[in-house]
Design a protein around this motif. Sequence first.
Motif, PDB file in Angstrom:
ATOM      1  N   MET A 260       0.819  -1.216   0.000  1.00  0.00           N
ATOM      2  CA  MET A 260       0.000   0.000   0.000  1.00  0.00           C
ATOM      3  C   MET A 260       0.852   1.265   0.000  1.00  0.00           C
ATOM      4  N   GLY A 261       2.175   1.111   0.016  1.00  0.00           N
ATOM      5  CA  GLY A 261       3.058   2.273  -0.008  1.00  0.00           C
ATOM      6  C   GLY A 261       3.197   2.964   1.328  1.00  0.00           C
ATOM      7  N   LYS A 262       3.135   2.196   2.425  1.00  0.00           N
ATOM      8  CA  LYS A 262       3.223   2.763   3.762  1.00  0.00           C
ATOM      9  C   LYS A 262       4.514   2.341   4.458  1.00  0.00           C
ATOM     10  N   PRO A 263       5.144   3.246   5.218  1.00  0.00           N
ATOM     11  CA  PRO A 263       6.316   2.855   6.005  1.00  0.00           C
ATOM     12  C   PRO A 263       5.881   1.948   7.148  1.00  0.00           C
ATOM     13  N   VAL A 264       6.746   0.988   7.483  1.00  0.00           N
ATOM     14  CA  VAL A 264       6.386   0.027   8.526  1.00  0.00           C
ATOM     15  C   VAL A 264       7.396   0.072   9.658  1.00  0.00           C
ATOM     16  N   VAL A 265       6.883  -0.035  10.879  1.00  0.00           N
ATOM     17  CA  VAL A 265       7.707  -0.188  12.071  1.00  0.00           C
ATOM     18  C   VAL A 265       7.380  -1.564  12.629  1.00  0.00           C
ATOM     19  N   VAL A 266       8.405  -2.399  12.766  1.00  0.00           N
ATOM     20  CA  VAL A 266       8.199  -3.818  13.073  1.00  0.00           C
ATOM     21  C   VAL A 266       9.121  -4.240  14.210  1.00  0.00           C
ATOM     22  N   THR A 267       8.601  -5.055  15.108  1.00  0.00           N
ATOM     23  CA  THR A 267       9.446  -5.660  16.129  1.00  0.00           C
ATOM     24  C   THR A 267      10.405  -6.649  15.486  1.00  0.00           C
ATOM     25  N   ARG A 322       8.100   3.982  20.618  1.00  0.00           N
ATOM     26  CA  ARG A 322       7.560   5.342  20.615  1.00  0.00           C
ATOM     27  C   ARG A 322       8.479   6.292  19.844  1.00  0.00           C
ATOM     28  N   ARG A 323       9.782   6.159  20.040  1.00  0.00           N
ATOM     29  CA  ARG A 323      10.718   7.039  19.334  1.00  0.00           C
ATOM     30  C   ARG A 323      10.630   6.846  17.822  1.00  0.00           C
ATOM     31  N   ALA A 324      10.509   5.608  17.389  1.00  0.00           N
ATOM     32  CA  ALA A 324      10.404   5.349  15.947  1.00  0.00           C
ATOM     33  C   ALA A 324       9.123   5.941  15.381  1.00  0.00           C
ATOM     34  N   LEU A 325       8.009   5.762  16.087  1.00  0.00           N
ATOM     35  CA  LEU A 325       6.728   6.291  15.609  1.00  0.00           C
ATOM     36  C   LEU A 325       6.744   7.818  15.599  1.00  0.00           C
ATOM     37  N   ALA A 326       7.235   8.410  16.678  1.00  0.00           N
ATOM     38  CA  ALA A 326       7.269   9.881  16.761  1.00  0.00           C
ATOM     39  C   ALA A 326       8.154  10.469  15.664  1.00  0.00           C
ATOM     40  N   TYR A 327       9.277   9.833  15.400  1.00  0.00           N
ATOM     41  CA  TYR A 327      10.172  10.327  14.353  1.00  0.00           C
ATOM     42  C   TYR A 327       9.466  10.325  12.994  1.00  0.00           C
TER      43      TYR A 327
END
Length: 386
Positions: A260-267, A322-327
């Motif tokens: 979908m063209g979205k950035p992902v943050v993954v464990t 949280r830091r990754a999402l906020a950035y």
Amino acid sequence: MARRVLMVVAASDAAQPTPGPRRDFTVVADLLGATIIDKKSIDRSVSARLVRRVAGWRAAQAWLAYRRRGEADVIFTDGEHVGIPLALLLRLSRSRVRHVTIGHRLSSPKKRVLMRSLRAYRRIDRIAVHSRYQLEHARRVLGIPDERLALVPYQVDTEFWTPREAPEERLIVSAGVEHRDYPTLLQAVRDLDARVEIGAASHYSRHAFSAATTPGNVTVGAYDYLSLRELYARAAIVVVPLADVDNQAGVTAILEAMSMGKPVVVTQSLGQTDIVEDRRDRKRGEPRPRPVSLVRMLAREQGVSLEPTGFYVPPGDPGALRRALAYLLDHPEERRSLGAAGRRVAEQLFTVENFASRIRELIDAVTNQPGTAALRHLELGPTDAQ
């Protein structure tokens, strides 16, 4: 003479749901001209219904495939949950039918016993695994020979999960319930200046949403395929928080988001290291090295320029999450760059058509060239640290 292929799939009904993404096994079946045995097939057999009553639907499907072995040159099972019992049944006969299965999580204790003690793999010509961790476990712990293993990437329907014209919101989306670590996500987003929507439902998992309370900026719901696609389209970020499990949990949501063209943050769990390309170096104090990923191997083999697609965060670390999402919330250009790269990677390396072609390679290998490596272009080398 055309080979005859019998496919055993875990779906209750093999009919394609509409609207929705194409099922991988229907694309494979169409490519191979295969006959499908789904769960519904059990109801049409008296003996299979009896086996289901005594030993469950997995054993019943294996029994159906075993009884119909004379109709096929090769049987393809879409998971070891049926592949292992079928292998044990095939050892009782002199049938020359070939057998290919997918190994989703060969490392569970019960499967370890069946593979190591009973040598079930001796009646499986190829085991396709989706992750480097499961491959290495199969080789080193279970003792399965390399010639019986193949590293086959997972897939996404890039025609259904495609970027859509929708205003982007300050919205973080998460989806799925299989081995999700939602308590860590809820800690990470508490009082964060963003809305969070969690699609806590799955077509494949029996797990349930795990969190006692949710912050005021979090909504939990269930979405059908169309609604989830619209949710992804409005999202700024897709996050996949995982428990530290050793299988490739979360891969479906990761690939949907990338497509979908979205950035992902993954464990970065033990088993989820293969899909996301993170530009950042591993930091001192992180729990383990990051192995050379499957996506990097594929890109190298196919001459694809690999760009960053998202961020990994350590398991159970709400601060890092949280830091990754906020950035990413505060850097729209970075979001667009990562998302666009994710879409390119999905289109080039992970389409459902690519998956079907790789399965056909396995079928070709076991029916035409017994004993040869199935996926010659993916070397089964050691897991190097990056």
